[in-house]
Design an enzyme around this catalytic site. Structure first.
Site, PDB file in Angstrom:
ATOM      1  N   ASN A   1      48.468  83.588 -37.140  1.00 18.99           N
ATOM      2  CA  ASN A   1      48.169  82.239 -37.601  1.00 18.99           C
ATOM      3  C   ASN A   1      47.138  82.262 -38.731  1.00 18.99           C
ATOM      4  OD1 ASN A   1      48.246  79.434 -37.727  1.00 18.99           O
ATOM      5  ND2 ASN A   1      46.558  79.212 -36.289  1.00 18.99           N
TER       6      ASN A   1
ATOM      7  N   GLY B   1      52.155  63.068 -40.690  1.00 20.39           N
ATOM      8  CA  GLY B   1      51.622  62.610 -39.399  1.00 20.39           C
ATOM      9  C   GLY B   1      50.192  62.144 -39.443  1.00 20.39           C
TER      10      GLY B   1
ATOM     11  N   TYR C   1      42.560  79.610 -42.396  1.00 23.33           N
ATOM     12  CA  TYR C   1      42.504  79.883 -43.835  1.00 23.33           C
ATOM     13  C   TYR C   1      41.239  79.232 -44.373  1.00 23.33           C
ATOM     14  CZ  TYR C   1      44.060  75.046 -44.267  1.00 23.33           C
ATOM     15  OH  TYR C   1      44.162  73.689 -44.163  1.00 23.33           O
TER      16      TYR C   1
ATOM     17  N   ARG D   1      39.217  76.331 -42.882  1.00 23.15           N
ATOM     18  CA  ARG D   1      39.984  75.726 -41.807  1.00 23.15           C
ATOM     19  C   ARG D   1      39.949  76.660 -40.595  1.00 23.15           C
ATOM     20  NH1 ARG D   1      41.928  71.837 -38.495  1.00 23.15           N
ATOM     21  NH2 ARG D   1      44.095  72.154 -37.919  1.00 23.15           N
TER      22      ARG D   1
ATOM     23  N   TRP E   1      50.267  78.833 -31.474  1.00 26.57           N
ATOM     24  CA  TRP E   1      48.915  78.430 -31.832  1.00 26.57           C
ATOM     25  C   TRP E   1      48.009  78.294 -30.618  1.00 26.57           C
ATOM     26  CZ3 TRP E   1      49.763  74.444 -36.374  1.00 26.57           C
ATOM     27  CH2 TRP E   1      50.323  75.135 -37.449  1.00 26.57           C
TER      28      TRP E   1
ATOM     29  N   CYS F   1      55.693  74.565 -42.465  1.00 26.98           N
ATOM     30  CA  CYS F   1      54.835  74.781 -43.632  1.00 26.98           C
ATOM     31  C   CYS F   1      54.366  76.235 -43.723  1.00 26.98           C
ATOM     32  CB  CYS F   1      53.621  73.848 -43.625  1.00 26.98           C
ATOM     33  SG  CYS F   1      52.588  73.938 -42.165  1.00 26.98           S
TER      34      CYS F   1
ATOM     35  N   HIS G   1      45.973  70.732 -48.806  1.00 24.89           N
ATOM     36  CA  HIS G   1      44.783  71.552 -48.604  1.00 24.89           C
ATOM     37  C   HIS G   1      43.851  71.525 -49.803  1.00 24.89           C
ATOM     38  CE1 HIS G   1      47.731  73.429 -45.763  1.00 24.89           C
ATOM     39  NE2 HIS G   1      46.712  73.218 -44.975  1.00 24.89           N
TER      40      HIS G   1
ATOM     41  N   CYS H   1      52.055  68.459 -45.793  1.00 26.10           N
ATOM     42  CA  CYS H   1      51.605  68.567 -44.408  1.00 26.10           C
ATOM     43  C   CYS H   1      50.785  67.320 -44.089  1.00 26.10           C
ATOM     44  CB  CYS H   1      50.781  69.856 -44.245  1.00 26.10           C
ATOM     45  SG  CYS H   1      50.600  70.427 -42.542  1.00 26.10           S
TER      46      CYS H   1
END
Length: 770
Positions: free
Chosen positions: A126, A445, A525, A528, A574, A657, A705, A737
């Site tokens: 991830n 979302g 990342y 994040r 996740w 994504c 992002h 996203c």
């Protein structure tokens, strides 16, 4: 004497110090000097922690302010022109490449407007890396000497380290060519790249470095012949240079056996292999070693949080000692510990019984040391007895087993995972029910999680406000988001998810079989970080999880509102999964829990339901073959189990994504509409491969992002490119996203521009029909 080693340590800080100072720097609240100071403190803490644990071989250059692959791009001058042309500092160039930069001209400072480089999954983890981007004009040279500086930094503290670098073949193979250099064979750049590697290795040797860890993780992939051949070219070039440090060639996340010819007879001083993920490769890789090469045995899991079984691991390491001798064997983590939380001692609310089953990065340091001591004949009997008791207690615990869940899994059949009608029949009924325009607009979302939302959630969790007060607050936030979307002109709305902390954790907290942490953060990342929940037992949903908020949102608008759920494979990937049962079974248990929620949403009047699977490809076995085919079969089955309990009129969406998706695998899900990250793709073939995809699709049009706001004209250009090869009647307009991490100003501006671009094309096609 068997040595212990660690391939890398989490760089985020025990209390997310790196995230806090980095985001403060981005917002202009702290200086670059403060940013660099905090980074230095984290590095020192990590080195001392490993030294105090007794680790023999401690890594350096495993620290990064954003991404270790991006660091190497900057170090070797792999900087595309759009970043190099601006007079940015080194750290600002790094951030611009990683997240984009948009700023106006002010006080003599030139304006900058650049998008971020493509970001993709790091193998099947991830974590995300920033893909190196090469061109015919790339000129390799050293920009600074970060690995040398950090080695010397540790040395000044009295700590000897082994610098870590991504190896040259992996660096090239994991990259891509700029569109203008589409015909560039990346491996052809190897001779020039090797010159800067040699220069860097010479500088490391001059600084006193004895050995370096060169990571070549692409060796666990299916490699073309020219890439396999490149290993001999690269590592013989290093061996031909006098005075370079010793090289430990390191792989992880899978087996190297199909690529053995690539590393056979390589002139390196040792190899590291991941025997947690693939112990079966042991005999073949040991036979590969010559009489002088060492073997680093990756036996402590760098990807999961379960306590190591010392008895089994020691037995495995002894096999290596029997063949090679103690002096040629090193006990190590399977991979960098980047993928694990920092320290279990930071978890003060975990149930003691369950906590005893876990091991985070700091505890894994002790594990490699204890195993090394045990196989070297030192007395660690007390540690062995305690460890054996923990392993046995977990296996016998009633927490792990739920007979009712196991019975339900046994009742699954083909009908459970099949929609009642084919897509064409469903589509006609959905169009009649939803009455959507050409090129429908929507979002994925989430909307911005403001400080006010976080403060009220925290107050509720602490009992400072009542459940009624919190619900009223959440409803007010939902109404703001609904009214905003109506004003912008979106066609299919979302409730904005103000009540949700994380797309997996929120649902996991409502599913039996999970436990949760308070500080077990892992970098995904940049800044994040995620806090994966932990699956400890069989999984089931005791009651509705999202119906109340979604129904409220639908009650205050006449436009359709999507119910937003996280899919079974993403919930699995996740989370930290169990290692005592097959992952397929865990995914199907989650699928049944989500199926119950999907049917409840439909029964409550929700006509559009999105079940997100951004981690679908993340779980993909790294090599082609039966294992990969089996994975896609059960992953698609899990999605269909979750979504096939609804009528034809209910439109099922899904979202993916930051991975490269095969249309055939997306097709197997049989979702009515899918949305896929696209804003960082610059390959026209990526669009073309979806031309035969029968269902509807939305390719994400802006990078959520990045704080950058794309102008309307940019949206029009992107949409025009897509519609040049994709039929408009099958295309949706949406971001990459969810918008959770963005601010409201940039969110509003971006969505207004996106919707205006959609209207532009509706008018265009309307005129054509006239």
């Amino acid at each position: 004497m068997v040595q212990s080693s660690v391939l890398g340590f989490p760089r985020i800080g025990g209390n997310r110090e790196l995230k806090k100072v980095t985001e403060a720097y981005w917002s202009g609240k702290v200086s670059e000097d403060e940013l660099l100071r905090v980074g230095k403190e984290i590095r020192e803490h990590n080195w001392r922690l490993q030294q105090d644990a007794g680790v023999d071989i401690i890594p350096s250059n495993d620290f990064s302010y954003y991404d270790q692959v991006l660091d190497l791009s900057l170090l070797f001058n792999v900087i595309p022109d759009q970043y190099a042309q601006h007079d940015l500092s080194e750290i600002d160039t790094l951030f611009a490449m990683g997240r984009g930069l948009q700023r106006g001209e002010s006080e003599g400072v030139a304006a900058v407007d650049v998008t971020a480089l493509e970001m993709v999954k790091w193998f099947d983890s991830n974590y995300h890396y920033v893909r190196p981007t090469f061109s015919n004009s790339t000129e390799f040279r050293l920009n600074g000497q970060k690995p040398v500086d950090e080695y010397l930094e540790a040395k000044e503290l009295g700590i000897e380290t082994r610098p870590v670098l991504l190896g040259p073949v992996s660096f090239l193979h994991l990259g891509k060519a700029e569109r203008e250099s589409a015909d560039l064979d990346l491996i052809s750049l190897l001779p020039n790249l090797l010159q800067v590697y040699v220069e860097l290795l010479q500088k490391l040797a001059e600084a006193g470095v004895e050995s370096v860890q060169l990571d070549e993780p692409v060796l666990v992939l299916d490699l073309p012949e020219n890439v396999q051949d490149a290993y001999k070219t690269a590592y013989e070039a290093f061996s031909n240079e006098e005075g370079l440090p010793k090289i430990i060639l390191t792989t992880y996340f899978g087996t190297v056996t199909p690529n053995l010819r690539a590393i056979e007879n390589l002139p390196v001083d040792g190899f590291h292999f991941d025997f947690v993920r693939n112990p079966e490769q042991f005999e073949e890789v040991v036979d590969l070693l010559n009489e002088n090469q060492t073997l680093s045995v990756g036996i402590v899991d760098g990807r999961n949080i379960w306590k190591n079984d010392f008895a089994k691991s020691s037995e495995f390491v002894r096999k290596a000692i029997d063949q090679l001798g103690e002096d040629r064997v090193i006990v190590s983590t399977s991979s960098s510990l980047l993928h694990t939380p920092v320290d279990l001692e930071n978890e003060r609310k975990l149930d003691d019984e369950v906590k005893d089953w876990f091991s985070f990065a700091a505890q894994k340091l002790n594990e490699v040391v204890i195993i090394a001591k045990n196989v070297s004949g030192e007395d660690v009997s007390e540690e062995l007895e305690s460890n054996a008791a923990s392993i046995a207690a977990r296996a016998a615990s009633s927490i792990t087993h739920d007979p009712s869940v196991q019975e339900r899994i046994g009742q699954l059949n083909q009908a459970t995972s099949t929609r009642s009608s084919p897509f064409e029949d469903r589509l006609a009924k959905q169009q009649e029910s939803l009455n959507l325009p050409l090129l429908p607009t929507t979002t994925i979302g989430s909307f911005p999680q403001t400080k006010d939302i976080r403060v009220n959630r925290n107050k509720f969790n602490k009992g400072e406000i009542s459940a009624e007060e919190y619900e009223n607050f959440i409803n007010s936030e939902i109404e703001k988001v609904i009214r905003f979307q109506e004003e912008v002109g979106l066609d299919v709305l979302v409730h904005g998810e103000p009540e949700r902390n994380d797309m997996v954790q929120y649902f996991a907290e409502k599913i039996n079989g999970y436990v949760f942490t308070t500080n077990a953060w892992v970098q995904s990342y940049g800044s994040r970080y995620v806090r994966p929940p932990i699956i400890v037992g069989d999984l089931s949903r005791p009651e509705a999880m999202s119906v109340k908020e979604t129904v409220y949102a639908q009650s205050i608008t006449t436009k359709p509102v999507k119910g937003i759920l996280t899919g079974p494979v993403t919930c699995l990937r996740w989370s930290f999964p169990r290692n005592d049962i097959d992952q397929k079974i865990q995914a199907l248990q989650l699928a049944l829990a989500i199926r119950d929620e999907v049917t409840d949403l439909e029964a409550a009047g929700i006509k559009v339901i999105q079940v997100d699977e951004p981690a679908l490809r993340e779980g993909l076995p790294l090599r082609d073959g039966q294992e990969r085919a089996d994975y896609f079969n059960w992953a698609a089955e899990a999605f269909r189990v979750a979504t096939s309990g609804v009528s034809d009129q209910t439109q099922i969406h899904s979202h993916f994504c930051y991975s490269d998706f095969d249309p055939n695998h997306v097709r197997a899900l049989d979702a009515d509409v899918v949305s896929i990250e696209f804003s960082k793709k610059d390959d026209p073939n990526y669009i073309a491969q979806f031309q035969s995809y029968p269902n509807h699709i939305g390719l994400g049009l802006f990078d959520i992002h990045s704080p950058r706001v794309p102008p309307k004209e940019e949206f029009i250009e992107k949409i025009g490119t897509i519609l040049g090869s994709y039929p408009p009647e099958k295309f949706w307009i949406n971001p990459d996203c969810g918008l959770k991490t963005r601010g409201w100003d940039e969110t509003s501006a971006s969505l207004h521009n996106m919707v205006e671009a959609a209207k532009h094309f509706r008018e265009h096609y309307s005129q054509d029909q006239e």
